[in-house]
Scaffold this motif. Structure first.
Motif, PDB file in Angstrom:
ATOM      1  N   UNK A 118      29.305  27.307  40.967  1.00  0.00           N
ATOM      2  CA  UNK A 118      29.988  27.286  39.632  1.00  0.00           C
ATOM      3  C   UNK A 118      29.353  26.766  38.682  1.00  0.00           C
ATOM      4  N   UNK A 119      27.884  27.006  38.583  1.00  0.00           N
ATOM      5  CA  UNK A 119      26.825  26.606  37.569  1.00  0.00           C
ATOM      6  C   UNK A 119      27.504  27.252  36.332  1.00  0.00           C
ATOM      7  N   UNK A 120      27.356  26.910  35.046  1.00  0.00           N
ATOM      8  CA  UNK A 120      27.511  27.917  33.919  1.00  0.00           C
ATOM      9  C   UNK A 120      26.561  28.770  33.969  1.00  0.00           C
ATOM     10  N   UNK A 121      25.235  28.565  34.459  1.00  0.00           N
ATOM     11  CA  UNK A 121      24.170  29.529  34.135  1.00  0.00           C
ATOM     12  C   UNK A 121      24.058  30.373  35.400  1.00  0.00           C
ATOM     13  N   UNK A 122      25.050  30.525  36.345  1.00  0.00           N
ATOM     14  CA  UNK A 122      24.891  31.254  37.630  1.00  0.00           C
ATOM     15  C   UNK A 122      24.551  32.623  37.132  1.00  0.00           C
ATOM     16  N   UNK A 123      23.544  33.336  37.772  1.00  0.00           N
ATOM     17  CA  UNK A 123      23.114  34.895  37.229  1.00  0.00           C
ATOM     18  C   UNK A 123      24.121  36.054  37.900  1.00  0.00           C
ATOM     19  N   UNK A 124      24.685  35.771  39.059  1.00  0.00           N
ATOM     20  CA  UNK A 124      25.586  36.640  39.601  1.00  0.00           C
ATOM     21  C   UNK A 124      26.878  36.726  38.937  1.00  0.00           C
ATOM     22  N   UNK A 125      27.413  35.757  38.439  1.00  0.00           N
ATOM     23  CA  UNK A 125      28.848  35.431  37.967  1.00  0.00           C
ATOM     24  C   UNK A 125      29.222  36.356  36.564  1.00  0.00           C
ATOM     25  N   UNK A 126      28.364  36.454  35.711  1.00  0.00           N
ATOM     26  CA  UNK A 126      28.253  37.238  34.515  1.00  0.00           C
ATOM     27  C   UNK A 126      29.071  38.507  34.771  1.00  0.00           C
ATOM     28  N   UNK A 127      28.132  39.363  35.763  1.00  0.00           N
ATOM     29  CA  UNK A 127      28.346  40.594  36.218  1.00  0.00           C
ATOM     30  C   UNK A 127      29.549  40.802  36.884  1.00  0.00           C
ATOM     31  N   UNK A 128      29.899  39.771  37.650  1.00  0.00           N
ATOM     32  CA  UNK A 128      31.228  39.922  38.287  1.00  0.00           C
ATOM     33  C   UNK A 128      32.504  40.087  37.550  1.00  0.00           C
ATOM     34  N   UNK A 129      32.222  38.875  36.374  1.00  0.00           N
ATOM     35  CA  UNK A 129      33.437  38.940  35.473  1.00  0.00           C
ATOM     36  C   UNK A 129      33.563  40.303  34.654  1.00  0.00           C
ATOM     37  N   UNK A 130      32.323  40.629  34.240  1.00  0.00           N
ATOM     38  CA  UNK A 130      32.210  41.938  33.326  1.00  0.00           C
ATOM     39  C   UNK A 130      32.727  43.318  34.105  1.00  0.00           C
ATOM     40  N   UNK A 131      32.854  43.050  35.439  1.00  0.00           N
ATOM     41  CA  UNK A 131      33.146  44.220  36.161  1.00  0.00           C
ATOM     42  C   UNK A 131      34.540  43.965  36.791  1.00  0.00           C
ATOM     43  N   UNK A 132      35.336  43.162  36.259  1.00  0.00           N
ATOM     44  CA  UNK A 132      36.527  42.899  36.864  1.00  0.00           C
ATOM     45  C   UNK A 132      36.835  42.608  38.170  1.00  0.00           C
ATOM     46  N   UNK A 133      35.688  42.024  38.695  1.00  0.00           N
ATOM     47  CA  UNK A 133      35.643  41.445  40.443  1.00  0.00           C
ATOM     48  C   UNK A 133      36.825  40.646  40.741  1.00  0.00           C
ATOM     49  N   UNK A 134      37.238  40.724  41.992  1.00  0.00           N
ATOM     50  CA  UNK A 134      38.201  39.924  42.533  1.00  0.00           C
ATOM     51  C   UNK A 134      37.506  39.133  43.677  1.00  0.00           C
ATOM     52  N   UNK A 135      38.004  37.991  43.691  1.00  0.00           N
ATOM     53  CA  UNK A 135      37.538  37.119  45.043  1.00  0.00           C
ATOM     54  C   UNK A 135      38.949  37.250  45.985  1.00  0.00           C
ATOM     55  N   UNK A 136      38.334  37.176  47.187  1.00  0.00           N
ATOM     56  CA  UNK A 136      38.867  37.073  48.357  1.00  0.00           C
ATOM     57  C   UNK A 136      38.800  35.896  48.941  1.00  0.00           C
ATOM     58  N   UNK A 137      39.940  35.239  49.006  1.00  0.00           N
ATOM     59  CA  UNK A 137      40.045  33.806  49.441  1.00  0.00           C
ATOM     60  C   UNK A 137      40.850  33.455  50.844  1.00  0.00           C
ATOM     61  N   UNK A 138      40.086  32.676  51.526  1.00  0.00           N
ATOM     62  CA  UNK A 138      41.084  32.664  52.750  1.00  0.00           C
ATOM     63  C   UNK A 138      41.239  30.856  53.169  1.00  0.00           C
ATOM     64  N   UNK A 139      42.124  30.776  53.547  1.00  0.00           N
ATOM     65  CA  UNK A 139      42.549  29.148  53.741  1.00  0.00           C
ATOM     66  C   UNK A 139      43.586  29.002  54.643  1.00  0.00           C
ATOM     67  N   UNK A 140      44.191  27.685  54.520  1.00  0.00           N
ATOM     68  CA  UNK A 140      45.303  27.051  55.451  1.00  0.00           C
ATOM     69  C   UNK A 140      46.524  27.863  54.959  1.00  0.00           C
ATOM     70  N   UNK A 141      46.696  28.353  53.733  1.00  0.00           N
ATOM     71  CA  UNK A 141      48.051  28.880  53.433  1.00  0.00           C
ATOM     72  C   UNK A 141      47.873  30.540  53.555  1.00  0.00           C
ATOM     73  N   UNK A 142      46.737  31.371  54.243  1.00  0.00           N
ATOM     74  CA  UNK A 142      46.497  32.534  54.219  1.00  0.00           C
ATOM     75  C   UNK A 142      45.619  32.825  53.246  1.00  0.00           C
ATOM     76  N   UNK A 143      45.297  34.347  53.123  1.00  0.00           N
ATOM     77  CA  UNK A 143      44.474  35.052  52.165  1.00  0.00           C
ATOM     78  C   UNK A 143      45.093  35.173  50.875  1.00  0.00           C
ATOM     79  N   UNK A 144      44.253  35.237  49.748  1.00  0.00           N
ATOM     80  CA  UNK A 144      44.743  35.449  48.530  1.00  0.00           C
ATOM     81  C   UNK A 144      43.738  35.966  47.722  1.00  0.00           C
ATOM     82  N   UNK A 145      43.975  36.701  46.675  1.00  0.00           N
ATOM     83  CA  UNK A 145      43.055  37.281  45.797  1.00  0.00           C
ATOM     84  C   UNK A 145      43.230  36.881  44.398  1.00  0.00           C
ATOM     85  N   UNK A 146      42.131  36.703  43.845  1.00  0.00           N
ATOM     86  CA  UNK A 146      41.943  36.225  42.412  1.00  0.00           C
ATOM     87  C   UNK A 146      40.797  36.692  41.608  1.00  0.00           C
TER      88      UNK A 146
END
Ligand SMILES: Cc1cc2nc3c(=O)[nH]c(=O)nc-3n(C[C@H](O)[C@H](O)[C@H](O)COP(=O)(O)OP(=O)(O)OC[C@H]3O[C@@H](n4cnc5c(N)ncnc54)[C@H](O)[C@@H]3O)c2cc1C
Length: 297
Positions: A118-146
């Motif tokens: 989560x650096x503000x200068x990260x180079x992959x993140x702007x493209x992901x936001x511009x392309x409406x990408x979704x993060x698939x997250x897994x953890x103790x309460x199961x899987x969620x999309x963000x």
């Protein structure tokens, strides 16, 4: 560096079990190109480090039946850059991966690590936001999309809760008539961090812009969308004059700081210049006037 325990899970389930064990301060490591310098500099002092490199479920890289691109969190930036799997449709994301560090850094650096650091200068993140990408997250309460636009909460802060990891990023099929790009400004061509990075994605149907996304990096604590600039484009015929107007509007979405890489004023100027350039390239690619980096439209 302080001594720490190392866990080497080979499945996602094993990995999540270690993370939810709650024993001390646990950190996951992928390529280690962000985490290890932070540990060496004493910025973080985990008692346990969980190495994700053996977890096969994090290495998925494919386009599914609906044309959506799945990028496992553990996919190396260099593998994404060199793969023909994503194709030119996903240029805004692939081009971001292709400018990280150097060949050596990109062989280690993962896409998930770039995003989760989560650096503000990260180079992959702007493209992901511009392309409406979704993060698939897994953890103790199961899987969620963000949605990626909601993933970043501040400098080095994400929406990941305790015990959660990023599994993959899903980039929706942009469809026909869509094109995008990512461009950053750095004084040096390689091994430098973005002073400003901009990703733009346009969809053009019947001569009008039906969707515009502009994501700005390194001009705020998180990646921001230039929504006022997007609104200027949507529903309109895209002309060079309108692109200039949108680029000027994008500056209002930036709240940059001055640091050793550039003053706030210089960064605002770069937002205007890079937004104009990326919108022009996105338009040319969407309308078939320009080849993408991978050689198609
Ligand atoms: C010399 C050098 C040059 C660099 N140049 C650039 C550059 O030009 N552009 C750029 O954007 N970055 C650059 N970086 C930073 C870094 O290489 C990238 O951010 C890289 O993508 C990080 O990936 P990694 O796999 O090494 O992450 P790691 O260091 O392994 O992890 C980074 C952070 O993410 C967390 N994490 C990793 N994977 C997951 C996951 N699946 N789920 C939850 N949390 C996770 C870790 O706990 C850690 O907090 C550079 C670094 C170096 C050392």
């Amino acid at each position: 560096m302080r001594r720490f325990g190392l866990e080497l899970p080979s499945t996602l389930a094993e990995c999540l079990a270690v993370l939810s064990s709650g024993n001390g301060d646990i950190k996951v490591v992928a390529g280690g190109t962000d985490l290890l310098p932070q540990m060496k500099n004493g910025l973080i002092k985990p008692t346990t480090v969980v190495d994700l490199s053996g977890v096969a479920e994090l290495k998925r890289l494919e386009v599914d039946g609906d044309g959506a691109l799945h990028i496992g969190a553990g996919v190396a930036a260099r593998d994404l850059e060199l793969s023909s799997i994503p194709g030119p449709a996903f240029a805004a994301v692939v081009e971001g991966a292709g400018v990280i560090g150097s060949h050596q850094v990109r062989n280690l650096a993962t896409v998930g690590g770039n995003v989760c650091n989560a650096a503000p200068s990260a180079d992959v993140s702007p493209g992901l936001v511009a392309m409406d990408a979704v993060a698939v997250i897994d953890g103790p309460n199961g899987r969620r999309l963000l949605p990626m636009v909601d993933f970043f909460k501040g400098v080095r802060r994400t929406a990941l809760e305790h015990g959660e990891i990023l599994v993959e990023l899903v980039v929706p099929n942009p469809g026909a008539g869509s094109g995008g790009t990512y461009v950053r400004h750095t004084p040096r061509r390689e091994l430098d961090i973005a002073v400003v990075g901009v990703a733009s994605q346009l969809t053009i149907r019947d001569g009008r812009c039906t969707k515009a996304r502009i994501a700005l990096g390194a001009v705020a604590p998180v990646i921001v969308r230039a929504t006022a600039a997007e609104a200027k484009l949507e529903g309109q015929q895209v002309t060079p004059e309108l692109i200039v107007e949108a680029a000027e509007a994008a500056v209002g979405s930036a709240s940059p700081i001055s640091d050793q890489r550039g003053s706030a004023e210089y960064r605002r100027h770069l937002v205007k210049v890079l937004t104009r350039r990326t919108l022009q390239t996105a338009y040319d690619r969407a309308t078939g006037r320009a080849a993408s980096r991978n050689g198609a439209h």
